[in-house]
Write a protein that holds these residues in place. Structure first.
Motif, PDB file in Angstrom:
ATOM      1  N   LEU A 236       0.838  -1.196  -0.134  1.00 57.08           N
ATOM      2  CA  LEU A 236      -0.046   0.148  -0.120  1.00 57.08           C
ATOM      3  C   LEU A 236       0.827   1.222  -0.019  1.00 57.08           C
ATOM      4  O   LEU A 236       1.877   1.371   0.687  1.00 57.08           O
ATOM      5  CB  LEU A 236      -1.032   0.027   1.175  1.00 57.08           C
ATOM      6  N   GLY A 237       0.399   2.269  -0.669  1.00 55.35           N
ATOM      7  CA  GLY A 237       1.020   3.480  -0.724  1.00 55.35           C
ATOM      8  C   GLY A 237       0.466   4.606  -0.054  1.00 55.35           C
ATOM      9  O   GLY A 237      -0.430   4.448   0.613  1.00 55.35           O
ATOM     10  N   VAL A 238       0.853   5.777  -0.456  1.00 52.30           N
ATOM     11  CA  VAL A 238       0.240   7.385  -0.040  1.00 52.30           C
ATOM     12  C   VAL A 238       0.226   8.045  -1.152  1.00 52.30           C
ATOM     13  O   VAL A 238       0.977   7.968  -2.181  1.00 52.30           O
ATOM     14  CB  VAL A 238       1.186   7.732   0.997  1.00 52.30           C
ATOM     15  N   GLY A 239      -0.721   9.081  -0.857  1.00 51.00           N
ATOM     16  CA  GLY A 239      -0.768  10.283  -1.772  1.00 51.00           C
ATOM     17  C   GLY A 239      -1.419   9.683  -3.227  1.00 51.00           C
ATOM     18  O   GLY A 239      -0.765   9.897  -4.195  1.00 51.00           O
ATOM     19  N   VAL A 263     -12.459  11.106  -3.816  1.00 51.46           N
ATOM     20  CA  VAL A 263     -11.877  11.632  -5.292  1.00 51.46           C
ATOM     21  C   VAL A 263     -10.885  12.656  -5.448  1.00 51.46           C
ATOM     22  O   VAL A 263     -10.563  13.472  -4.518  1.00 51.46           O
ATOM     23  CB  VAL A 263     -13.132  12.461  -6.072  1.00 51.46           C
ATOM     24  N   PRO A 264      -9.692  12.050  -5.899  1.00 51.73           N
ATOM     25  CA  PRO A 264      -8.321  12.678  -5.952  1.00 51.73           C
ATOM     26  C   PRO A 264      -8.413  14.086  -6.658  1.00 51.73           C
ATOM     27  O   PRO A 264      -9.115  14.325  -7.488  1.00 51.73           O
ATOM     28  CB  PRO A 264      -7.393  11.679  -6.678  1.00 51.73           C
ATOM     29  N   VAL A 280     -15.724   6.036  -8.504  1.00 48.75           N
ATOM     30  CA  VAL A 280     -16.666   4.943  -7.830  1.00 48.75           C
ATOM     31  C   VAL A 280     -16.248   5.173  -6.293  1.00 48.75           C
ATOM     32  O   VAL A 280     -15.082   4.428  -6.045  1.00 48.75           O
ATOM     33  CB  VAL A 280     -16.542   3.633  -8.212  1.00 48.75           C
ATOM     34  N   VAL A 281     -16.737   5.921  -5.349  1.00 51.59           N
ATOM     35  CA  VAL A 281     -16.413   6.345  -3.995  1.00 51.59           C
ATOM     36  C   VAL A 281     -16.990   5.613  -3.057  1.00 51.59           C
ATOM     37  O   VAL A 281     -18.229   5.474  -2.984  1.00 51.59           O
ATOM     38  CB  VAL A 281     -16.604   7.831  -3.913  1.00 51.59           C
ATOM     39  N   LEU A 282     -15.947   4.767  -2.533  1.00 52.04           N
ATOM     40  CA  LEU A 282     -16.689   3.665  -1.144  1.00 52.04           C
ATOM     41  C   LEU A 282     -16.716   4.572  -0.009  1.00 52.04           C
ATOM     42  O   LEU A 282     -15.809   5.331   0.426  1.00 52.04           O
ATOM     43  CB  LEU A 282     -15.474   2.522  -0.979  1.00 52.04           C
ATOM     44  N   SER A 283     -17.826   4.216   0.548  1.00 56.38           N
ATOM     45  CA  SER A 283     -17.736   4.805   2.254  1.00 56.38           C
ATOM     46  C   SER A 283     -17.418   3.630   3.004  1.00 56.38           C
ATOM     47  O   SER A 283     -16.894   2.604   2.796  1.00 56.38           O
ATOM     48  CB  SER A 283     -19.155   5.006   2.625  1.00 56.38           C
ATOM     49  N   GLY A 284     -17.421   3.961   4.324  1.00 58.28           N
ATOM     50  CA  GLY A 284     -16.941   3.118   5.433  1.00 58.28           C
ATOM     51  C   GLY A 284     -18.100   2.185   5.865  1.00 58.28           C
ATOM     52  O   GLY A 284     -17.786   1.882   7.003  1.00 58.28           O
TER      53      GLY A 284
END
Length: 330
Positions: A236-239, A263-264, A280-284
């Motif tokens: 896993l990365g960041v940014g 969304v970036p 496609v934005v996932l919620s928690g």
């Protein structure tokens, strides 16, 4: 007497006599209609009861159409039609007939089953559906039905299809959504959408974390499982940056779904003509998807039919085509 099976590409000939058409679905009344090649009701057709029609005379091309008996509704998930066209004769208990292979029509408001055309002293009967549905998982099949219901066709016409790709955010914030299977479920959903709007019977997936890692192409039914296996061992990365994948050489219209938890900033423009990116934005909240429309903030649960339909509708927005379906002459 002779009986024939039409498998989608088949054509058989029957005696040029009055024709009876029967269309049935388990526990669901079906309306069957005869239409001309111009889309008008065929003159002279008789409709004694739901799912049954008699054509006393065929003077030109007739298209056999089926829809739910309740107007304005779509066939429910899992609806399979059985259709038989045969000589309407009281003189024999087993007249010449043609039987279509069972046809899954889930999500469709209507479907063109066959054409009947005079051919000298015979009637040529040809199946209208020319492709067999690819196998999908249960969620993928429900998403395919929803996409068909939104677009009104079993599959987009060839000239409207797009290449479908999926970019998956694999930065640290996505870990809970990877672990609880939410990402896998969304990829499963996208296989159903791709089977309706896509050029290919596979889904190209790229994981974007420390770097952009394309995954091997797999058949639609297998994609979600293969993606989950890859995610389980991904670094896993960041940014997260959604423009990490170079698509500058693309020449085919492409729709890229970006699976992420936010969304970036670089998502607004691709810089590549013909390439569209849709978040496609996932919620928690488990497998919940935030509506992908610009003003949308509603969370849609994928196990709820109405909310699944709403999610799919937002994902295929702008791809609608009226008055066309696979097999229709254009």
């Amino acid at each position: 007497m002779p009986g024939y099976v039409l498998d989608g590409a088949g054509l058989v000939e029957l005696p040029r006599q009055p024709l009876a058409v029967a269309v049935t679905a388990l526990d669901l009344p079906v309306a069957v209609r005869a239409m001309t090649a111009d889309g008008e009701p065929a003159p002279g057709a008789l409709y004694p009861r739901p799912g049954f029609m008699v054509l006393p005379h065929v003077g030109g091309e007739i298209v056999i159409v089926a829809r739910p008996h309740a107007e304005g509704t779509a066939f429910p998930q899992g609806t399979v039609l059985q259709a038989t066209l045969g000589v309407d004769s009281s003189r024999t208990a087993d007249p010449d007939r043609a039987e279509l292979t069972p046809l899954d029509v889930s999500g469709l408001h209507h479907v063109e089953l066959a054409t009947v055309t005079p051919a000298g002293e015979r009637l040529a009967v040809a199946a209208r559906k020319t492709a067999v549905d690819v196998p999908l998982t249960e969620l993928g099949a429900r998403a395919r039905s929803a996409a068909r219901g939104v677009l009104g066709v079993d599959r987009l016409p060839v000239n409207r299809r797009v290449d479908v790709e999926v970019d998956i955010d694999t930065t640290m914030s996505m870990l809970p959504l990877i672990d609880d299977g939410s990402v896998r479920e969304v990829v499963d959903l996208l296989t159903g959408v791709a089977s309706v709007i896509g050029n290919r019977e596979e889904l190209r997936v790229t994981m974007i974390g420390r770097s952009a890692t394309p995954l091997p192409a797999h058949a639609l039914r297998e994609v979600a499982g293969q993606v989950q296996n890859a995610l389980n061992s991904a670094g896993l990365g960041v940014g997260f940056r959604s423009a990490s994948v170079d698509r500058s050489g693309y020449t085919t219209p492409t729709l890229v779904f970006t699976v992420t938890d936010a969304v970036p900033a670089d998502h607004a423009a691709t810089g590549v003509p013909g390439v569209r990116r849709r978040p496609v934005v996932l919620s928690g909240e488990g497998a919940a998807v935030v509506d992908g429309s610009p003003s949308g903030t509603r969370r849609q649960k994928l196990d709820d039919p109405d909310q699944l339909f709403a999610t799919v509708k937002s994902l295929v927005a702008g791809l609608a085509v009226a008055g066309e379906s696979e097999g229709t002459r254009r």
